[in-house]
Enzyme design. Structure first.
Site, PDB file in Angstrom:
ATOM      1  N   VAL A 121      49.537  58.713  44.832  1.00  0.00           N
ATOM      2  CA  VAL A 121      48.069  58.768  44.773  1.00  0.00           C
ATOM      3  C   VAL A 121      47.559  60.163  45.119  1.00  0.00           C
ATOM      4  CG1 VAL A 121      45.916  57.817  45.690  1.00  0.00           C
ATOM      5  CG2 VAL A 121      47.895  56.313  45.334  1.00  0.00           C
ATOM      6  N   GLU A 177      37.114  52.179  49.156  1.00  0.00           N
ATOM      7  CA  GLU A 177      37.149  51.400  47.906  1.00  0.00           C
ATOM      8  C   GLU A 177      38.588  51.221  47.400  1.00  0.00           C
ATOM      9  OE1 GLU A 177      34.180  50.084  45.825  1.00  0.00           O
ATOM     10  OE2 GLU A 177      36.044  49.013  45.573  1.00  0.00           O
ATOM     11  N   ILE A 185      39.486  48.714  40.811  1.00  0.00           N
ATOM     12  CA  ILE A 185      38.401  47.744  40.613  1.00  0.00           C
ATOM     13  C   ILE A 185      37.347  47.940  41.688  1.00  0.00           C
ATOM     14  CG2 ILE A 185      37.789  45.307  40.415  1.00  0.00           C
ATOM     15  CD1 ILE A 185      40.729  44.717  39.865  1.00  0.00           C
ATOM     16  N   VAL A 196      41.304  48.092  48.410  1.00  0.00           N
ATOM     17  CA  VAL A 196      41.349  46.741  47.841  1.00  0.00           C
ATOM     18  C   VAL A 196      41.325  46.807  46.327  1.00  0.00           C
ATOM     19  CG1 VAL A 196      40.317  44.446  47.838  1.00  0.00           C
ATOM     20  CG2 VAL A 196      40.066  45.900  49.847  1.00  0.00           C
ATOM     21  N   GLU A 228      58.761  47.715  44.960  1.00  0.00           N
ATOM     22  CA  GLU A 228      59.472  48.733  45.714  1.00  0.00           C
ATOM     23  C   GLU A 228      60.859  48.241  46.104  1.00  0.00           C
ATOM     24  OE1 GLU A 228      57.074  50.575  48.812  1.00  0.00           O
ATOM     25  OE2 GLU A 228      55.293  49.892  47.765  1.00  0.00           O
ATOM     26  N   GLY A 268      48.710  51.824  41.213  1.00  0.00           N
ATOM     27  CA  GLY A 268      49.098  52.966  40.395  1.00  0.00           C
ATOM     28  C   GLY A 268      48.375  54.219  40.844  1.00  0.00           C
ATOM     29  N   LYS A 309      44.239  42.842  52.308  1.00  0.00           N
ATOM     30  CA  LYS A 309      43.081  42.964  51.418  1.00  0.00           C
ATOM     31  C   LYS A 309      42.128  41.788  51.619  1.00  0.00           C
ATOM     32  CE  LYS A 309      45.789  45.531  48.014  1.00  0.00           C
ATOM     33  NZ  LYS A 309      46.763  45.352  46.905  1.00  0.00           N
ATOM     34  N   ASP A 336      50.524  42.450  51.987  1.00  0.00           N
ATOM     35  CA  ASP A 336      49.573  43.344  51.318  1.00  0.00           C
ATOM     36  C   ASP A 336      48.313  42.568  50.906  1.00  0.00           C
ATOM     37  OD1 ASP A 336      49.072  45.953  49.629  1.00  0.00           O
ATOM     38  OD2 ASP A 336      48.798  44.285  48.250  1.00  0.00           O
ATOM     39  N   LYS A 373      44.895  49.838  53.447  1.00  0.00           N
ATOM     40  CA  LYS A 373      44.490  48.453  53.712  1.00  0.00           C
ATOM     41  C   LYS A 373      45.092  47.915  55.008  1.00  0.00           C
ATOM     42  CE  LYS A 373      46.475  48.890  50.247  1.00  0.00           C
ATOM     43  NZ  LYS A 373      47.032  49.142  48.925  1.00  0.00           N
TER      44      LYS A 373
END
Lengths: 441, 441
Positions: free
Chosen positions: B25, B139, B146, B142, B200, B313, B215, B211, B115
């Site tokens: 990222v 943002e 989106i 989560v 992973e 991603g 969220k 995970d 998160k």
């Protein structure tokens, strides 16, 4: 209770709100301000107080609200000078435009659901708000309860949006859906929609695409950071969509939707259009039924996003208005205004003739050897490449007639129109040439 | 150019940004800050300058970025004192928690995709940000690209959210989708997901639901205005989902999804859970394939909304981070902070035993007269009402064995567990009782 703020928010002076309009949406907004008072106080940090409601006539059902709140003098209401927020849910251009400007000049922030006004003269309103240091929020103006203004304005503001494609008018989606599921023609489906309250007595704004075009203009301005007005939007309504179009769509594995299509091309030019289009059954927009709305957004980094929900109606629209009201009220409590418009680019708006899309062209031809080849030649004469051809025998005719349905690859609108014009002059053509654009493939 | 602001934004002092982490990222964020410099300047009103990138090791590919930007001393970077924004895309709890707090203490706003940290200790971070008068935006934490945090935090803040139901983990959705389409069992589908980079090497956080639970906690805190931590979330992963479960789902007209389910009941209590569930084919969440995410939100006024898009991603997550970065930077330019957390309610979090949902219960029984009645009696003993029963003959057994698949009406989890326990003690039961919850019906 917020642990960092020992002050009782209910003891602080209230955020004063005036409401312009108390119809389907306004009455719901008034109800929510009243009913959710405690939650709103906690969320905002101060109490929200409804101090006045401007309506056209006082001979009405006040719906449980204090009759003292109501006035027919909207001008005096927005000029009080002590208002924090004016919520406008009247619609139309005047007198609303003047009232909103007056409210802003008197220091009030504005929450509006008025797509027509924003699409026609957003520039004046946003400039006035920026000069006065107040907020102008309008989530309810596009696609009812679906959060689309904030995602375009904030969530995707660090990305480059390349496509927005949406079903943004519930009335037309309901009519087209009915035509698809029952085989009804347009007039019958419209009459049914009117009977059920999905279409208004004068349905022009919906069925001619004016409502969708206003929303498209607002979304394009947000998505592409350039001024796009309602009049800049290429617009076709659904009144010409026939049962034969719907049937041809089904045969091609598609449904007919009224789409708003916004694109940014590689040269930085934008195209914004509203028209009926074939959408493949596999596309998420094809599954949006009834009066629902959905907006599909594609950006360079985020990829493909979709937002769906109820696009109209009193309660959903009121929900969007209330979200803006709380946001704007929070800003007032903190003594700030949110970010203004981000319109810094002066992008060229492409003429419709230069837009590229795909087309389904249907034409009745004489059923003779060589006609298919002659027809295909007309397409290639204008650089339009045909992807698939479906030939069937026409029904109910004395003559030997075939129906050709040709799906094109991407082609320029002006080239396609030249194909249609030339087909019309050819001796093998029997009757008008039907064209419908194809999106989402 | 903004017409109301004649100052050249590029001439103003820049907004100084430091980046913690430069992996999948972070490298995309760094690229976007650099590549989109002009657009960002126009959108923010001042230039965004990347002043430092903290990484674990300097023996690396700098990916076209200035090597001088890189440092292994994250602590010194966040303590510079002149930072406007720190973007954190490292993940995990420590040392990130301390670094973020230090950045806030030094007056920087923070944008994070973390998160796990927010779900575990959001309270500390938000309190620190509020004390320091800086922003904490998340943002990207989560559902990747989106936009869901802003819709919950702002768009729907004037409404009452009653249900949030989401597919918020792409890895598990990919695995379950593969099991559904190819008939593969869990182990094979996981191995394939790892091969393709969707899972992973250590997939625990994804496949055990940690995970998704983090969220869910973040979304519940936003939606219900009450503190919900990751540890408050009832959690089951997908490791126990069998090919037989998938087949039983298909037979019932459903698919298996790992869902985060958040509900507010009429008494104001909340339930937050993550587990595999059957979703009817007709529900919009059933159509979410591969590594996509989708979140379905239901509120009293807005009705049913759905948001979908890529849930993970590098580029999609970077898009969400960039949206926050621009928003936070705009706030810095105007000298304000956005609204803080809205956590004023102290709602009871329901124990799992009190949660009500529907269930598909599968049990192998001896194929004799009276067994169906006896089995049904076990359900009614515990007030669980059966809606449908499907009886088939078991394959590959010597004994005469039948498989009963019983779909219940809404029932309490504790009652259902009592049914399962009692079924286990009955002589007609052959083998373990399989239970899977049913949502969205």
């Amino acid at each position: 209770m917020n642990r960092l703020e020992p002050t009782d928010p209910a003891a602080l002076p209230p955020i004063k709100v005036a409401l312009l309009g108390c119809g389907v949406v306004g009455s719901q907004v008034a109800r929510l301000i009243t009913q959710q008072s405690e939650d709103l106080t906690n969320r905002v940090g101060q109490r929200i107080e409804l101090v006045g409601i401007a309506v056209r006539s006082l001979e009405r059902d006040f719906g449980g609200l204090d009759p003292e709140l109501f006035t027919t003098d909207a001008d005096a209401l927005v000029s009080r000078g002590d208002l924090d927020v004016v919520v406008e849910v009247v619609g139309g251009i005047e007198p609303v435009r003047s009232l909103v400007l007056k409210a802003i000049e008197h220091g009030a922030s504005v929450v509006t659901a008025n797509k027509a006004l924003l699409a026609q003269d957003g520039e004046t309103l946003f400039s006035a708000a920026e000069r006065a240091g107040v907020d102008l929020y309008y989530e309810a103006a596009v696609a009812g309860a679906i959060p689309i203004v904030r995602p375009l304005r904030e969530s995707l503001v660090g990305d480059e949006i390349t496509t927005v494609m949406g079903i943004v008018n519930g009335t037309t989606n309901y009519i087209l859906d009915q035509m698809t599921t029952t085989g009804a023609d347009f007039a019958d489906a419209l009459a049914q929609a009117q009977e059920l309250g999905y279409a208004e007595a004068d349905p022009t704004a919906d069925i001619e695409g004016f409502d969708a075009a206003a929303k498209a203009a607002i979304m394009a301005t947000l998505a592409f950071h350039t001024r796009v007005r309602g009049a800049d939007v290429y617009r076709e309504g659904i009144t010409q969509v026939s049962a034969a179009d719907i049937a041809a769509a089904r045969k091609a594995g598609c449904v007919v939707k009224l789409l708003a299509v916004l694109r940014l091309d590689d040269a930085g030019r934008v195209s914004v259009r509203v028209h009926p289009a074939l959408v493949p059954d596999s596309h998420p927009l094809a599954g949006i039924h009834g009066a629902y709305n959905a907006i599909f957004v594609e950006s360079r980094e985020a990829g493909r996003l979709m937002f769906m929900g109820p696009g109209a109606g009193g309660s959903p629209t009121a929900s969007a208005v209330m979200g803006d009201l709380v946001t704007v009220a929070r800003n007032r409590v903190r003594g700030v205004a949110g970010p203004g418009e981000s319109v810094y680019a002066e992008r060229e708006i492409m003429p419709m003739g230069e837009v590229e899309t795909r087309y389904l062209v249907r034409v009745e031809v004489t059923d003779e050897p060589g006609v298919l080849a002659a027809c295909a030649t007309v397409f290639s004469n204008h650089n339009v490449s045909v992807q698939t051809v479906d030939q069937t025998t026409a029904e109910n005719t004395d003559e030997q007639v075939a129906v050709l349905a040709l799906m094109t690859h991407l082609a320029r609108e002006s080239d396609l129109q030249a194909v249609v014009a030339e087909l019309g002059t050819r001796p093998f053509t029997r009757g008008p040439v039907a064209v419908i654009r194809v999106e989402g493939k």
